[in-house]
Scaffold this motif. Sequence first.
Motif, PDB file in Angstrom:
ATOM      1  N   THR A   1      -4.086 -18.637 -16.793  1.00 20.66           N
ATOM      2  CA  THR A   1      -3.100 -17.555 -16.773  1.00 20.66           C
ATOM      3  C   THR A   1      -3.278 -16.686 -15.536  1.00 20.66           C
ATOM      4  O   THR A   1      -2.305 -16.311 -14.879  1.00 20.66           O
ATOM      5  CB  THR A   1      -3.208 -16.706 -18.051  1.00 20.66           C
ATOM      6  OG1 THR A   1      -2.948 -17.543 -19.177  1.00 20.66           O
ATOM      7  CG2 THR A   1      -2.230 -15.542 -18.034  1.00 20.66           C
ATOM      8  N   LEU A   2      -4.522 -16.389 -15.213  1.00 19.54           N
ATOM      9  CA  LEU A   2      -4.789 -15.571 -14.029  1.00 19.54           C
ATOM     10  C   LEU A   2      -4.350 -16.285 -12.755  1.00 19.54           C
ATOM     11  O   LEU A   2      -3.741 -15.678 -11.875  1.00 19.54           O
ATOM     12  CB  LEU A   2      -6.274 -15.210 -13.952  1.00 19.54           C
ATOM     13  CG  LEU A   2      -6.652 -14.284 -12.809  1.00 19.54           C
ATOM     14  CD1 LEU A   2      -5.878 -12.976 -12.879  1.00 19.54           C
ATOM     15  CD2 LEU A   2      -8.138 -14.011 -12.844  1.00 19.54           C
ATOM     16  N   ILE A   3      -4.604 -17.569 -12.671  1.00 20.58           N
ATOM     17  CA  ILE A   3      -4.172 -18.347 -11.503  1.00 20.58           C
ATOM     18  C   ILE A   3      -2.649 -18.301 -11.376  1.00 20.58           C
ATOM     19  O   ILE A   3      -2.115 -18.147 -10.270  1.00 20.58           O
ATOM     20  CB  ILE A   3      -4.723 -19.787 -11.570  1.00 20.58           C
ATOM     21  CG1 ILE A   3      -6.228 -19.771 -11.269  1.00 20.58           C
ATOM     22  CG2 ILE A   3      -3.983 -20.717 -10.616  1.00 20.58           C
ATOM     23  CD1 ILE A   3      -6.936 -21.090 -11.462  1.00 20.58           C
ATOM     24  N   GLU A   4      -1.942 -18.385 -12.494  1.00 22.28           N
ATOM     25  CA  GLU A   4      -0.481 -18.299 -12.465  1.00 22.28           C
ATOM     26  C   GLU A   4      -0.027 -16.915 -11.980  1.00 22.28           C
ATOM     27  O   GLU A   4       0.920 -16.810 -11.208  1.00 22.28           O
ATOM     28  CB  GLU A   4       0.091 -18.587 -13.847  1.00 22.28           C
ATOM     29  CG  GLU A   4      -0.054 -20.043 -14.262  1.00 22.28           C
ATOM     30  CD  GLU A   4       0.278 -20.294 -15.728  1.00 22.28           C
ATOM     31  OE1 GLU A   4       0.608 -19.322 -16.458  1.00 22.28           O
ATOM     32  OE2 GLU A   4       0.190 -21.459 -16.140  1.00 22.28           O
ATOM     33  N   ARG A   5      -0.714 -15.871 -12.423  1.00 22.78           N
ATOM     34  CA  ARG A   5      -0.364 -14.509 -11.983  1.00 22.78           C
ATOM     35  C   ARG A   5      -0.620 -14.317 -10.492  1.00 22.78           C
ATOM     36  O   ARG A   5       0.175 -13.683  -9.794  1.00 22.78           O
ATOM     37  CB  ARG A   5      -1.155 -13.479 -12.778  1.00 22.78           C
ATOM     38  CG  ARG A   5      -0.691 -13.336 -14.192  1.00 22.78           C
ATOM     39  CD  ARG A   5      -1.478 -12.292 -14.919  1.00 22.78           C
ATOM     40  NE  ARG A   5      -1.069 -12.242 -16.315  1.00 22.78           N
ATOM     41  CZ  ARG A   5      -1.650 -11.485 -17.220  1.00 22.78           C
ATOM     42  NH1 ARG A   5      -2.662 -10.695 -16.894  1.00 22.78           N
ATOM     43  NH2 ARG A   5      -1.230 -11.501 -18.464  1.00 22.78           N
ATOM     44  N   ILE A   6      -1.723 -14.864 -10.024  1.00 26.14           N
ATOM     45  CA  ILE A   6      -2.029 -14.772  -8.589  1.00 26.14           C
ATOM     46  C   ILE A   6      -0.957 -15.502  -7.783  1.00 26.14           C
ATOM     47  O   ILE A   6      -0.480 -14.997  -6.766  1.00 26.14           O
ATOM     48  CB  ILE A   6      -3.438 -15.312  -8.291  1.00 26.14           C
ATOM     49  CG1 ILE A   6      -4.499 -14.389  -8.897  1.00 26.14           C
ATOM     50  CG2 ILE A   6      -3.650 -15.475  -6.782  1.00 26.14           C
ATOM     51  CD1 ILE A   6      -5.922 -14.940  -8.841  1.00 26.14           C
ATOM     52  N   ASP A   7      -0.549 -16.674  -8.254  1.00 30.74           N
ATOM     53  CA  ASP A   7       0.493 -17.438  -7.571  1.00 30.74           C
ATOM     54  C   ASP A   7       1.788 -16.631  -7.499  1.00 30.74           C
ATOM     55  O   ASP A   7       2.410 -16.537  -6.434  1.00 30.74           O
ATOM     56  CB  ASP A   7       0.728 -18.759  -8.299  1.00 30.74           C
ATOM     57  CG  ASP A   7       1.735 -19.645  -7.600  1.00 30.74           C
ATOM     58  OD1 ASP A   7       1.762 -19.676  -6.349  1.00 30.74           O
ATOM     59  OD2 ASP A   7       2.497 -20.337  -8.306  1.00 30.74           O
ATOM     60  N   ARG A   8       2.178 -16.011  -8.597  1.00 29.91           N
ATOM     61  CA  ARG A   8       3.406 -15.195  -8.599  1.00 29.91           C
ATOM     62  C   ARG A   8       3.281 -14.014  -7.645  1.00 29.91           C
ATOM     63  O   ARG A   8       4.241 -13.658  -6.950  1.00 29.91           O
ATOM     64  CB  ARG A   8       3.715 -14.710 -10.018  1.00 29.91           C
ATOM     65  CG  ARG A   8       4.348 -15.754 -10.896  1.00 29.91           C
ATOM     66  CD  ARG A   8       4.957 -15.160 -12.156  1.00 29.91           C
ATOM     67  NE  ARG A   8       4.013 -14.386 -12.945  1.00 29.91           N
ATOM     68  CZ  ARG A   8       3.241 -14.866 -13.925  1.00 29.91           C
ATOM     69  NH1 ARG A   8       3.294 -16.147 -14.222  1.00 29.91           N
ATOM     70  NH2 ARG A   8       2.433 -14.074 -14.601  1.00 29.91           N
ATOM     71  N   PHE A   9       2.110 -13.400  -7.601  1.00 23.68           N
ATOM     72  CA  PHE A   9       1.921 -12.253  -6.707  1.00 23.68           C
ATOM     73  C   PHE A   9       2.017 -12.682  -5.239  1.00 23.68           C
ATOM     74  O   PHE A   9       2.682 -12.019  -4.438  1.00 23.68           O
ATOM     75  CB  PHE A   9       0.576 -11.573  -6.985  1.00 23.68           C
ATOM     76  CG  PHE A   9       0.392 -10.300  -6.223  1.00 23.68           C
ATOM     77  CD1 PHE A   9       1.159  -9.184  -6.513  1.00 23.68           C
ATOM     78  CD2 PHE A   9      -0.538 -10.208  -5.212  1.00 23.68           C
ATOM     79  CE1 PHE A   9       1.003  -8.002  -5.808  1.00 23.68           C
ATOM     80  CE2 PHE A   9      -0.713  -9.034  -4.502  1.00 23.68           C
ATOM     81  CZ  PHE A   9       0.067  -7.925  -4.796  1.00 23.68           C
ATOM     82  N   ILE A  10       1.382 -13.779  -4.901  1.00 24.46           N
ATOM     83  CA  ILE A  10       1.477 -14.284  -3.520  1.00 24.46           C
ATOM     84  C   ILE A  10       2.925 -14.630  -3.199  1.00 24.46           C
ATOM     85  O   ILE A  10       3.422 -14.314  -2.116  1.00 24.46           O
ATOM     86  CB  ILE A  10       0.537 -15.486  -3.290  1.00 24.46           C
ATOM     87  CG1 ILE A  10      -0.924 -15.039  -3.381  1.00 24.46           C
ATOM     88  CG2 ILE A  10       0.816 -16.135  -1.927  1.00 24.46           C
ATOM     89  CD1 ILE A  10      -1.930 -16.168  -3.348  1.00 24.46           C
ATOM     90  N   ARG A  11       3.624 -15.252  -4.155  1.00 24.81           N
ATOM     91  CA  ARG A  11       5.030 -15.582  -3.939  1.00 24.81           C
ATOM     92  C   ARG A  11       5.865 -14.317  -3.702  1.00 24.81           C
ATOM     93  O   ARG A  11       6.767 -14.312  -2.860  1.00 24.81           O
ATOM     94  CB  ARG A  11       5.595 -16.358  -5.136  1.00 24.81           C
ATOM     95  CG  ARG A  11       6.267 -17.634  -4.698  1.00 24.81           C
ATOM     96  CD  ARG A  11       6.825 -18.484  -5.816  1.00 24.81           C
ATOM     97  NE  ARG A  11       5.796 -18.857  -6.770  1.00 24.81           N
ATOM     98  CZ  ARG A  11       5.875 -18.657  -8.086  1.00 24.81           C
ATOM     99  NH1 ARG A  11       6.941 -18.107  -8.619  1.00 24.81           N
ATOM    100  NH2 ARG A  11       4.895 -19.024  -8.880  1.00 24.81           N
TER     101      ARG A  11
END
Length: 95
Positions: A7-17
């Motif tokens: 879940t954290l990896i997905e959140r980081i991906d969205r933030f970078i996006r």
Amino acid sequence: MAITRRTLIERIDRFIRSIENRKIKPDQWEGHCLKQALADVHDGHVERAEAQMTLARTPPDLRESRVPQGVPPDRRNPTTAELRAEFERIKSQAR
């Protein structure tokens, strides 16, 4: 309840996006906090990484300073491309 690494990896991906979509470089605060969150995820410290992501998302007008505490103001800020590359490296190792 604790957040999962996935879940954290997905959140980081969205933030970078979101940074990529703004088409501007992350500011020092975002860059440092995000880079630290990536290092914490890599080291298996999910709770610390989540805290760093919370800091990274802090709006500029709510921050205590322009740069997170303990970071020299003249430290080079990571680019969006560098953050994306580091994220992809960590994501590939998490599988």
